[in-house]
Design an enzyme around this catalytic site. Structure first.
Site, PDB file in Angstrom:
ATOM      1  N   LEU A  53       6.606  29.452 -34.328  1.00  0.00           N
ATOM      2  CA  LEU A  53       5.935  29.034 -33.112  1.00  0.00           C
ATOM      3  C   LEU A  53       5.910  27.506 -33.018  1.00  0.00           C
ATOM      4  CD1 LEU A  53       2.949  31.558 -33.144  1.00  0.00           C
ATOM      5  CD2 LEU A  53       5.143  31.771 -31.961  1.00  0.00           C
TER       6      LEU A  53
ATOM      7  N   SER B  14       0.459  24.490 -38.651  1.00  0.00           N
ATOM      8  CA  SER B  14       1.248  25.496 -39.375  1.00  0.00           C
ATOM      9  C   SER B  14       2.180  26.318 -38.499  1.00  0.00           C
ATOM     10  CB  SER B  14       0.289  26.435 -40.113  1.00  0.00           C
ATOM     11  OG  SER B  14      -0.656  27.007 -39.216  1.00  0.00           O
ATOM     12  N   GLU B  15       2.234  26.049 -37.203  1.00  0.00           N
ATOM     13  CA  GLU B  15       2.956  26.926 -36.281  1.00  0.00           C
ATOM     14  C   GLU B  15       4.423  27.134 -36.649  1.00  0.00           C
ATOM     15  OE1 GLU B  15      -0.540  25.349 -33.886  1.00  0.00           O
ATOM     16  OE2 GLU B  15       0.833  24.587 -35.432  1.00  0.00           O
ATOM     17  N   ALA B  16       5.127  26.060 -37.050  1.00  0.00           N
ATOM     18  CA  ALA B  16       6.565  26.176 -37.307  1.00  0.00           C
ATOM     19  C   ALA B  16       6.879  27.155 -38.430  1.00  0.00           C
ATOM     20  CB  ALA B  16       7.157  24.802 -37.631  1.00  0.00           C
TER      21      ALA B  16
ATOM     22  N   ILE C   9       5.777  30.084 -38.799  1.00  0.00           N
ATOM     23  CA  ILE C   9       5.893  31.457 -38.298  1.00  0.00           C
ATOM     24  C   ILE C   9       6.677  31.510 -36.987  1.00  0.00           C
ATOM     25  CG2 ILE C   9       3.833  32.275 -39.481  1.00  0.00           C
ATOM     26  CD1 ILE C   9       2.314  32.021 -36.833  1.00  0.00           C
TER      27      ILE C   9
END
Length: 263
Positions: free
Chosen positions: A141, A135-137, A139
């Site tokens: 990241l 899920s980083e992208a 937020i």
């Protein structure tokens, strides 16, 4: 050593490390990272341990980074962020490099850094209701520190998609990608993990350790003369070792090898 964010239990040749922050879906903070690093470094050197299970309490396996930890990081300098990220990287490496095979018992949802935890393990078994997400992208990241392990686990082509889309996928799709090895009903998870652990513990401890190292050392390398010689050297060393000689003798004499006598 006593822990505040996880529990460590030993039974015979099996060690069980359980993430124990169910109120925050077992999300990472600096304490959990440090305690996981300490636990796996110790278990790697423990002569009586042959198999390690990484599990979690609660409905989620690991939701990634703890929100309060993320709030603190928002004010970090680049140097502070580097030091912080390096601690996470060292923790993942401690799991990946553990001399004992590590089984992930994934009982629930696994997001972001939690994907790195599972990928760093040698074997992953998931409950069929578990969901996964890089899920980083979403937020702003990137899954950088977990990337080396996740790409090895799911393959480059799948990573090219899920690193950038941050899509959620279910356990069956994780199985299709090769990210997990087996998917079972929730009430069968512990039985399947125990079955695999029993199988591992019955094998030569030295051979299991060297087999794990073999995969890590040669995966992705071209079949060159250097690699051919390296693998020949490895099997020659193992054949002439105490356990190697004992295993062959036991097989030829149709008896149990000595390491089962202390199982």
């Amino acid at each position: 050593m006593s822990y505040t964010t996880l529990s460590l239990a030993r039974e015979g040749h099996l060690a069980r490390v359980t993430l124990n922050r169910p109120d925050v879906r077992n999300a990472f903070n600096d304490i959990l990272i440090a305690e996981l690093t300490s636990a796996f470094n110790a278990l790697s050197e423990a002569e009586d341990i042959r198999v390690v299970v990484l599990a979690a309490n609660g409905t989620a396996f690991c939701a990634g980074a703890d929100l309060n930890w993320m709030k603190r990081m928002a004010g970090y300098s680049r140097e502070e962020n580097f030091d912080d990220a390096r601690q996470l990287a060292r923790m993942l490496h401690a799991i990946w490099a553990c001399q004992k095979p590590v089984i992930a018992a994934v009982q629930g949802d696994t997001y972001a850094g939690g994907m790195g935890l599972v990928a760093a393990c040698d074997i992953a078994v998931a409950a069929n209701h578990a969901n996964f997400c890089l899920s980083e992208a979403r937020i702003g990241l990137v899954p950088a520190t977990i990337g080396p392990y996740v790409i090895r686990a799911m393959g480059e082509q799948a990573a090219r998609r899920y690193f950038v889309t941050a899509e959620r996928f279910d356990a069956l799709h994780a199985l299709q990608l090769g990210f997990v090895h087996e998917v079972v009903a929730p009430d069968a998870l512990e039985m399947k993990v125990a079955e695999i652990a029993t199988t591992l513990a019955a094998n030569s401890p030295a051979a299991v350790r060297e087999s794990k190292r073999l995969v890590q050392n040669i995966a992705g390398r071209p079949v060159s003369l250097d690699l051919i010689n390296e693998t020949a050297e490895m099997i020659a060393t193992v054949r002439s070792s105490t356990e190697g000689r004992e295993g062959v003798r036991a097989f030829l004499e149709k008896r149990k090898p000595s390491w089962l006598a202390v199982a």
